[in-house]
Design a protein around this motif. Sequence first.
Motif: not given
Length: 348
Positions: A98, A122-124, A126, A135, A137-139, A152
């Motif tokens: 994370s 941002s947050k990720r 997986s 995963a 991922d906000t990107k 998401w």
Amino acid sequence: MKKYTAIALLAITLISCKKETKTVSKTDPVTGKTTSVEVPVEETQKVEETFAIKDSAGVYKQGFKLEKGQTYPLTTYTRNIQTVTDPSGKTMSGTSESTDEMSFTVNDFKDGIYDISINLISKRNSESMNGKTMAVDTKAAAPKEDQLKMMWNVNKALTGNKLQMKMKENGEVISISGFEPVYNKITASAGTMIKDGKQKAAFAQSFKESFNEKVLKDQFSKNLMVLPKKGAKIGEKWTESENASQDGKVKMTTTFTLKSVENGKATVAVTGGIPYKSDKKAQQGMTHTMSSEMSQNGNIVLDQATGWITNQNVNLKTSQTESISDGKKTQSMKSVSNTTVMVNPSAK
């Protein structure tokens, strides 16, 4: 003979005129780069007096000297690798990661109080197992799976927002505001996936309980303020304890040691954990045993000039064993978890 005497006198004059210098280093909290400048020794005291981490009779205290208009990063990365061994000896492992990226922009400084914008960037998250990775991922684009898509949507609604923080020079957070617009976005986002009114309300309440002023105050106090209020000498240790179980019977202890303050950086070593604990219960001729322990070690690096955290890298290892025995045969299952917690991982 007079010539040599004149040359000698000239050399003495040149030596006496040469000022003794000292190298003063400063680390940029944004890039992590350290620059060194040679300054006269008599001026180093004046330079060091402007530092956020100051030495007074060998005792270093932490504060903050942040620049108006400057932005300071606070990205937290966590990786957990868990391996489970079943009674037959077969092992399975999985990895979860994370990343929470945020930054702090100093808008103003007045009467000893910083006005800061907390930028939620941002947050990720997986999870990887058996060669497959899922995963969020906000990107990146939204996942196709409904459960992942909901996560998401919520994370996407959370990022891109700003909170406002008031903080004293000594690191005391006075207030954090701006939560209501975030709550509204989160509730609206969850509403696209949760149709039942009660479930939607329960989700919104759960989010508020995990993301509010008190929670963030506690989080920032732990992440940003590392040295104790009374200060610490080089080599000095101090300990913090927190509950590791709901009943408070199991405690996690963290011991900090101020290793060094040099080259513009203050380095703090981290050790400790949860001591080995074993519980045994017997019932109907069967003995059930549970044992566990946790250890941690790593370093936290602070920028001496600003007081901001430059980098953190702490490793935690948790071992847990569960066994059942009838007195003749024992079956055991073991779980080992290796976790790495890093702050500003790109900084060196």
